[in-house]
Design a protein around this motif. Sequence first.
Motif, PDB file in Angstrom:
ATOM      1  N   ASP A 125       0.841  -1.203   0.000  1.00 53.46           N
ATOM      2  CA  ASP A 125       0.000   0.000   0.000  1.00 53.46           C
ATOM      3  C   ASP A 125       0.877   1.254   0.000  1.00 53.46           C
ATOM      4  OD1 ASP A 125      -2.357  -1.406   0.050  1.00 53.46           O
ATOM      5  OD2 ASP A 125      -2.956  -0.795   2.067  1.00 53.46           O
ATOM      6  N   ILE A 126       0.498   2.211  -0.820  1.00 56.41           N
ATOM      7  CA  ILE A 126       1.229   3.487  -0.900  1.00 56.41           C
ATOM      8  C   ILE A 126       0.336   4.593  -0.344  1.00 56.41           C
ATOM      9  CG2 ILE A 126       2.291   5.179  -2.441  1.00 56.41           C
ATOM     10  CD1 ILE A 126       2.986   2.856  -4.321  1.00 56.41           C
ATOM     11  N   PHE A 127       0.926   5.399   0.541  1.00 55.94           N
ATOM     12  CA  PHE A 127       0.189   6.477   1.199  1.00 55.94           C
ATOM     13  C   PHE A 127       0.897   7.804   1.015  1.00 55.94           C
ATOM     14  CE2 PHE A 127      -0.802   2.682   3.617  1.00 55.94           C
ATOM     15  CZ  PHE A 127      -2.136   2.817   3.980  1.00 55.94           C
ATOM     16  N   GLU A 128       0.105   8.851   0.961  1.00 55.93           N
ATOM     17  CA  GLU A 128       0.628  10.188   1.202  1.00 55.93           C
ATOM     18  C   GLU A 128       0.652  10.371   2.714  1.00 55.93           C
ATOM     19  OE1 GLU A 128      -1.821  13.001  -0.795  1.00 55.93           O
ATOM     20  OE2 GLU A 128      -1.016  12.536  -2.782  1.00 55.93           O
ATOM     21  N   LEU A 129       1.779  10.857   3.226  1.00 60.73           N
ATOM     22  CA  LEU A 129       1.944  11.109   4.650  1.00 60.73           C
ATOM     23  C   LEU A 129       2.533  12.499   4.788  1.00 60.73           C
ATOM     24  CD1 LEU A 129       1.983  10.234   7.639  1.00 60.73           C
ATOM     25  CD2 LEU A 129       4.209   9.149   7.197  1.00 60.73           C
ATOM     26  N   GLY A 130       1.703  13.478   5.149  1.00 61.89           N
ATOM     27  CA  GLY A 130       2.157  14.860   5.065  1.00 61.89           C
ATOM     28  C   GLY A 130       2.527  15.160   3.627  1.00 61.89           C
ATOM     29  N   THR A 131       3.747  15.663   3.408  1.00 64.61           N
ATOM     30  CA  THR A 131       4.210  15.911   2.040  1.00 64.61           C
ATOM     31  C   THR A 131       5.068  14.768   1.510  1.00 64.61           C
ATOM     32  OG1 THR A 131       6.182  17.114   2.790  1.00 64.61           O
ATOM     33  CG2 THR A 131       4.168  18.405   2.440  1.00 64.61           C
ATOM     34  N   ALA A 132       5.201  13.705   2.306  1.00 61.02           N
ATOM     35  CA  ALA A 132       5.986  12.535   1.902  1.00 61.02           C
ATOM     36  C   ALA A 132       5.074  11.472   1.296  1.00 61.02           C
ATOM     37  CB  ALA A 132       6.730  11.960   3.110  1.00 61.02           C
ATOM     38  N   ARG A 133       5.694  10.458   0.743  1.00 62.78           N
ATOM     39  CA  ARG A 133       4.968   9.302   0.216  1.00 62.78           C
ATOM     40  C   ARG A 133       5.666   8.044   0.722  1.00 62.78           C
ATOM     41  NH1 ARG A 133       2.682   9.303  -5.843  1.00 62.78           N
ATOM     42  NH2 ARG A 133       1.725  11.129  -4.856  1.00 62.78           N
ATOM     43  N   VAL A 134       4.876   7.126   1.315  1.00 62.90           N
ATOM     44  CA  VAL A 134       5.456   5.936   1.943  1.00 62.90           C
ATOM     45  C   VAL A 134       4.727   4.690   1.463  1.00 62.90           C
ATOM     46  CG1 VAL A 134       6.227   7.205   3.992  1.00 62.90           C
ATOM     47  CG2 VAL A 134       3.932   6.169   3.972  1.00 62.90           C
ATOM     48  N   GLN A 135       5.396   3.527   1.647  1.00 61.87           N
ATOM     49  CA  GLN A 135       4.829   2.252   1.193  1.00 61.87           C
ATOM     50  C   GLN A 135       5.016   1.195   2.277  1.00 61.87           C
ATOM     51  OE1 GLN A 135       6.856   0.139  -2.058  1.00 61.87           O
ATOM     52  NE2 GLN A 135       4.840  -0.373  -2.907  1.00 61.87           N
ATOM     53  N   ILE A 136       3.975   0.417   2.544  1.00 58.44           N
ATOM     54  CA  ILE A 136       4.070  -0.662   3.535  1.00 58.44           C
ATOM     55  C   ILE A 136       4.987  -1.759   3.011  1.00 58.44           C
ATOM     56  CG2 ILE A 136       2.817  -2.487   4.731  1.00 58.44           C
ATOM     57  CD1 ILE A 136       0.449  -0.645   4.955  1.00 58.44           C
ATOM     58  N   SER A 137       5.971  -2.139   3.834  1.00 53.31           N
ATOM     59  CA  SER A 137       6.989  -3.103   3.414  1.00 53.31           C
ATOM     60  C   SER A 137       6.961  -4.408   4.198  1.00 53.31           C
ATOM     61  CB  SER A 137       8.380  -2.475   3.547  1.00 53.31           C
ATOM     62  OG  SER A 137       8.582  -2.036   4.884  1.00 53.31           O
ATOM     63  N   GLN A 138       6.506  -4.397   5.460  1.00 59.52           N
ATOM     64  CA  GLN A 138       6.473  -5.612   6.272  1.00 59.52           C
ATOM     65  C   GLN A 138       5.764  -5.319   7.585  1.00 59.52           C
ATOM     66  OE1 GLN A 138      10.992  -5.897   7.300  1.00 59.52           O
ATOM     67  NE2 GLN A 138       9.929  -6.319   9.231  1.00 59.52           N
ATOM     68  N   GLY A 139       5.442  -6.387   8.319  1.00 61.56           N
ATOM     69  CA  GLY A 139       4.995  -6.240   9.692  1.00 61.56           C
ATOM     70  C   GLY A 139       6.204  -6.141  10.607  1.00 61.56           C
ATOM     71  N   ARG A 140       5.934  -6.033  11.888  1.00 58.82           N
ATOM     72  CA  ARG A 140       7.024  -5.947  12.868  1.00 58.82           C
ATOM     73  C   ARG A 140       7.322  -7.327  13.428  1.00 58.82           C
ATOM     74  NH1 ARG A 140       7.013  -2.104  18.285  1.00 58.82           N
ATOM     75  NH2 ARG A 140       9.089  -2.659  19.072  1.00 58.82           N
ATOM     76  N   GLN A 141       8.595  -7.629  13.569  1.00 57.49           N
ATOM     77  CA  GLN A 141       9.033  -8.839  14.254  1.00 57.49           C
ATOM     78  C   GLN A 141       9.709  -8.386  15.546  1.00 57.49           C
ATOM     79  OE1 GLN A 141      11.598 -11.322  11.936  1.00 57.49           O
ATOM     80  NE2 GLN A 141      11.655 -12.966  13.444  1.00 57.49           N
ATOM     81  N   PRO A 142       8.986  -8.395  16.663  1.00 56.92           N
ATOM     82  CA  PRO A 142       9.487  -7.768  17.892  1.00 56.92           C
ATOM     83  C   PRO A 142      10.690  -8.486  18.482  1.00 56.92           C
ATOM     84  CG  PRO A 142       7.508  -9.019  18.344  1.00 56.92           C
ATOM     85  CD  PRO A 142       7.668  -9.015  16.844  1.00 56.92           C
ATOM     86  N   CYS A 143      11.500  -7.730  19.214  1.00 58.40           N
ATOM     87  CA  CYS A 143      12.717  -8.289  19.803  1.00 58.40           C
ATOM     88  C   CYS A 143      12.692  -8.175  21.319  1.00 58.40           C
ATOM     89  CB  CYS A 143      13.955  -7.617  19.217  1.00 58.40           C
ATOM     90  SG  CYS A 143      14.291  -5.958  19.837  1.00 58.40           S
ATOM     91  N   TRP A 144      13.743  -8.689  21.938  1.00 59.22           N
ATOM     92  CA  TRP A 144      13.856  -8.733  23.399  1.00 59.22           C
ATOM     93  C   TRP A 144      13.802  -7.348  24.041  1.00 59.22           C
ATOM     94  CZ3 TRP A 144      17.872  -6.036  25.572  1.00 59.22           C
ATOM     95  CH2 TRP A 144      18.934  -5.698  24.724  1.00 59.22           C
ATOM     96  N   LYS A 145      14.139  -6.309  23.286  1.00 62.17           N
ATOM     97  CA  LYS A 145      14.127  -4.959  23.857  1.00 62.17           C
ATOM     98  C   LYS A 145      12.718  -4.538  24.269  1.00 62.17           C
ATOM     99  CE  LYS A 145      18.312  -3.399  21.483  1.00 62.17           C
ATOM    100  NZ  LYS A 145      18.907  -2.431  20.544  1.00 62.17           N
ATOM    101  N   LEU A 146      11.703  -5.063  23.601  1.00 61.38           N
ATOM    102  CA  LEU A 146      10.334  -4.756  23.991  1.00 61.38           C
ATOM    103  C   LEU A 146      10.040  -5.338  25.373  1.00 61.38           C
ATOM    104  CD1 LEU A 146       7.650  -3.455  23.184  1.00 61.38           C
ATOM    105  CD2 LEU A 146       7.002  -5.623  22.126  1.00 61.38           C
ATOM    106  N   ASN A 147      10.587  -6.520  25.664  1.00 55.60           N
ATOM    107  CA  ASN A 147      10.432  -7.104  26.999  1.00 55.60           C
ATOM    108  C   ASN A 147      11.041  -6.195  28.061  1.00 55.60           C
ATOM    109  OD1 ASN A 147       9.483  -9.329  25.560  1.00 55.60           O
ATOM    110  ND2 ASN A 147      11.367 -10.493  25.801  1.00 55.60           N
ATOM    111  N   MET A 148      12.262  -5.753  27.807  1.00 52.37           N
ATOM    112  CA  MET A 148      12.968  -4.907  28.769  1.00 52.37           C
ATOM    113  C   MET A 148      12.254  -3.566  28.938  1.00 52.37           C
ATOM    114  SD  MET A 148      15.560  -6.804  29.682  1.00 52.37           S
ATOM    115  CE  MET A 148      16.736  -5.669  30.443  1.00 52.37           C
ATOM    116  N   HIS A 149      11.841  -3.001  27.837  1.00 51.53           N
ATOM    117  CA  HIS A 149      11.212  -1.679  27.840  1.00 51.53           C
ATOM    118  C   HIS A 149       9.873  -1.693  28.590  1.00 51.53           C
ATOM    119  CE1 HIS A 149      10.052   2.271  26.420  1.00 51.53           C
ATOM    120  NE2 HIS A 149       9.037   1.791  25.732  1.00 51.53           N
TER     121      HIS A 149
END
Length: 228
Positions: free
Chosen positions: A106-130
């Motif tokens: 999916d391609i979006f306008e974001l403010g004056t930028a343009r972005v594209q969805i590339s993947q989901g998140r694969q969370p890491c151990w830092k989320l546990n600590m945080h």
Amino acid sequence: MKFTTPVLGLFVGKAKERWPGKPPSAIAKFAANGRQQLIETGFVTDAQADLRVHGGADKAVHHYPADHYSAWQAKKFDTSFAFRPGGFGENISTAGIVESDVCLGDIFELGTARVQISQGRQPCWKLNMHSRVKHMAVELQNSGKTGWYYRVLQQGEVQLGDQLKLIERPIEQWPLNRLISARFDKNLPRLIAKELCEYPELAKNWRQHFYKRANTDFVEDQTPRLVG
């Protein structure tokens, strides 16, 4: 499907030493003030601590739906962590769209930028600590409520209240919830893996994963590690 939704939260942060004996982290994000310059590798005022596994062109901006935080609050984990927008290290927060509403590419306008969805998140151990929840990364991964990453197709500026506007949907058969489920499916059929590894819209590391699944008997240990 066409939709427009406002940016309700915009978060950035720099890498810091957070935990004795552990690598630094930039998962702690803070509300950004004013217009933020967005370039190919992300917001200029943002950072990632370990560029081997975080950030880069395929993971320039992380979007996490504010809608999910009520589900995490309801779990009543034994922690003082505040489950609220910005809490999981995301850059962008919105309401009303979740993984089932958006698709790979999916391609979006974001403010004056343009972005594209590339993947989901694969969370890491830092989320546990945080979060101070021992298995938070596993919880997030298993829930499918991971949020997603954008690559930047056109640099620009973004501020609170700017519209995130869907302008193109090239791969409507792969909503993000289906893609995320496939990524962590130990029994994924090879034909599906072969299809996914051939999408140039998909981030390189996820294409590599699906290539291995399509061409070998490779089985990945799904325990979250130093990836993000």
